[in-house]
Design a protein around this motif. Structure first.
Motif, PDB file in Angstrom:
ATOM      1  N   THR A   1      13.849 -19.548 -37.303  1.00 62.16           N
ATOM      2  CA  THR A   1      14.440 -18.594 -36.363  1.00 62.16           C
ATOM      3  C   THR A   1      15.642 -17.929 -37.015  1.00 62.16           C
ATOM      4  O   THR A   1      16.486 -18.614 -37.615  1.00 62.16           O
ATOM      5  CB  THR A   1      14.892 -19.299 -35.069  1.00 62.16           C
ATOM      6  OG1 THR A   1      13.770 -19.920 -34.450  1.00 62.16           O
ATOM      7  CG2 THR A   1      15.511 -18.306 -34.093  1.00 62.16           C
TER       8      THR A   1
ATOM      9  N   VAL B   1      10.587 -16.008 -41.608  1.00 59.70           N
ATOM     10  CA  VAL B   1      11.274 -15.053 -40.740  1.00 59.70           C
ATOM     11  C   VAL B   1      11.889 -13.958 -41.610  1.00 59.70           C
ATOM     12  O   VAL B   1      12.387 -14.224 -42.708  1.00 59.70           O
ATOM     13  CB  VAL B   1      12.341 -15.741 -39.867  1.00 59.70           C
ATOM     14  CG1 VAL B   1      13.488 -16.299 -40.699  1.00 59.70           C
ATOM     15  CG2 VAL B   1      12.856 -14.795 -38.796  1.00 59.70           C
TER      16      VAL B   1
ATOM     17  N   ASN C   1      12.181 -13.182 -30.952  1.00 62.30           N
ATOM     18  CA  ASN C   1      12.823 -14.486 -30.800  1.00 62.30           C
ATOM     19  C   ASN C   1      12.575 -15.136 -29.449  1.00 62.30           C
ATOM     20  O   ASN C   1      12.858 -16.328 -29.278  1.00 62.30           O
ATOM     21  CB  ASN C   1      14.326 -14.362 -31.056  1.00 62.30           C
ATOM     22  CG  ASN C   1      14.682 -14.521 -32.509  1.00 62.30           C
ATOM     23  OD1 ASN C   1      13.811 -14.721 -33.353  1.00 62.30           O
ATOM     24  ND2 ASN C   1      15.961 -14.428 -32.830  1.00 62.30           N
TER      25      ASN C   1
ATOM     26  N   THR D   1       8.643 -12.161 -37.140  1.00 61.95           N
ATOM     27  CA  THR D   1       8.900 -13.569 -36.879  1.00 61.95           C
ATOM     28  C   THR D   1       7.731 -14.130 -36.084  1.00 61.95           C
ATOM     29  O   THR D   1       6.831 -13.386 -35.661  1.00 61.95           O
ATOM     30  CB  THR D   1      10.228 -13.728 -36.102  1.00 61.95           C
ATOM     31  OG1 THR D   1      10.557 -15.129 -36.025  1.00 61.95           O
ATOM     32  CG2 THR D   1      10.141 -13.152 -34.704  1.00 61.95           C
TER      33      THR D   1
END
Length: 445
Positions: free
Chosen positions: A187, A133, A46, A41
């Motif tokens: 996300t 992602v 995150n 990602t």
């Protein structure tokens, strides 16, 4: 909550798997597993730390390969299952061999929008701009494609086969779809994909900042829109930053200068996309009038604090669990005009600045300290690894490796022409950067 507990709370599912997995790179493509060197990602996890803790020590930089694809790569390349994943503005997702850059598979998601059909903008064609992602549970990479006619489609592509297994329309909930651009990173959190929307370059037509979400199976659509009459785009390249069970987003200037409309802010949204907290500077009305908002750089989690800094150059320190409302910062200081995504390592944040990155620390009481400003005017989004801070100057196409202690230049390499807000992906002994023609791999990282 102590700092150890807080850092555990902010770790995403992907981050936990990266840190704790013992899977080999060959096995990492199987569902549920990621290797320590994977980068699934934007800025690796995150919390958007951008810290490749296992990167090989800095060596002599060189060009390992350049892969020419069917369009510019604005999003950050990902590293998953022993391959490089990249998406182009021609709406094609690629898996590249990390040794040679040769494509292993590609998946084309549809005809991109052309500048001639858009009300404004500066990317032509306009296809996949936001960083994709990866979902280890389904072994899919998710990308948001902008199609001709101003349509927006979320696709889930199997990283082993290249098959498009999920495809669903995911439009911004308010305004004219064709007026929106999807630049922020996607996300993945608790089985859902979150997609932020902002406007096109030029801030034209009827767009309203928003976040749309579906499950990884493309079910149960939900959304949030900033309660403004127009603008308030969510476009910072880092996208949503996960803080426990809250997602933090930076919001751009809104149209109002009289009644506050949640623009020029850091918003905390629940996983169900309900607003649960916010911060806005007490200069919000002037920021909105002069386009000096916080929306240009994603919020930075540092210990128990959040650093918010945008176009005006003022850095605000907030409590992560109580952002403070309008004018409720713990402290503020002048840092820099910030555009892009930040990174963190230990007690230091490395912020993207228009005239070169800044290193910042924050005391327990929230007092911020600018430790250094880099001597080079590299304006990309920094990442960290191998004893260096990596940053691209997207005006010149030069990649710099800076000393974390003082920001001095340890090494540099010309990459060619790169897009705005370019950010290096770090894995193994390589750096990977999207360019206006594809992806370049840098050896010696």
């Amino acid at each position: 909550m102590n700092k150890t507990g807080f850092r555990t709370a902010i770790a995403s599912t992907a981050a936990v798997l990266i840190i704790g997995s013992t899977a080999s790179p060959a096995a990492a493509g199987r569902p549920g597993q990621l290797a320590a060197s994977d980068w699934p990602t934007y800025h690796r996890d995150n919390a958007r730390t951008g810290d490749a803790v296992d990167l090989a020590p800095l060596g002599t930089l060189g060009t390992a390969w350049k892969s020419t694809l069917d369009g510019a790569v604005y999003g950050q390349p990902l590293v998953v299952g022993g391959q490089i994943l990249a998406a182009t503005e021609n709406n094609t997702v690629y898996a590249l061999d990390p040794a040679t850059g040769a494509p292993r598979w590609s998946a084309h998601l549809g005809e991109p929008a052309r500048r001639s059909e858009l009300p404004c903008g500066n990317i032509d064609p306009l296809g996949i701009t936001g960083t994709m992602v990866y979902d280890a549970a389904t072994s899919r990479v998710y990308a948001l494609a902008e199609l001709t006619g101003g349509h927006h489609v979320l696709a889930g592509v199997n990283v082993t086969t290249g098959a498009v297994e999920v495809r669903t329309a995911l439009e911004p909930p308010k305004g004219d779809p064709i007026a929106h651009q999807q630049r922020s990173a996607l996300t993945l959190h608790d089985g859902r994909v979150y997609v932020p929307y902002g406007g096109l370059a030029g801030d034209c037509a009827n767009y309203i900042g928003s976040v749309a979400s579906v499950t990884t199976a493309s079910t149960d659509p939900i959304s949030y829109s900033v309660p403004t009459t127009r603008e308030a785009g969510i476009w910072a390249p880092g996208g949503g930053v996960v803080d426990g069970q809250r997602l933090l987003f930076a919001v751009g200037n809104g149209e109002s200068t009289t009644g506050y409309d949640d623009s020029d802010s850091v918003l905390a949204l629940s996983p169900a996309l309900q607003r649960v907290d916010l911060f806005a500077p007490d200069t919000w009305a002037d920021d909105n009038a002069k386009d000096l908002d916080l929306g240009s750089s994603n919020p930075t989690l540092l210990g128990e604090h959040v650093i918010a800094v945008g176009k005006r150059g003022t850095g605000y320190v907030l409590r992560h669990d109580q952002l403070g409302g309008i004018g409720g910062e713990l402290a503020q200081t002048e840092i820099c005009r910030s555009f892009g995504g930040s990174s963190t390592s230990g007690d230091t944040a490395y912020l993207p600045c228009s005239d070169g990155p800044a290193a910042v620390r924050v005391d327990a009481d929230g007092t911020p300290h600018v430790i250094w400003r880099a001597a080079v005017r590299a304006n990309g989004s920094p990442t960290i690894g191998g004893g260096a801070v990596w940053v691209v100057d997207y005006r010149t196409g030069v990649l710099y490796a800076l000393a974390p202690a003082d920001g001095s230049v340890r090494a540099q390499l010309n990459l060619g022409t790169v897009p705005h807000f370019a950010s290096p992906t770090l894995s193994g002994d390589r750096a990977y950067v999207g360019t206006m023609t594809g992806v370049v791999a840098v050896s010696g990282a």
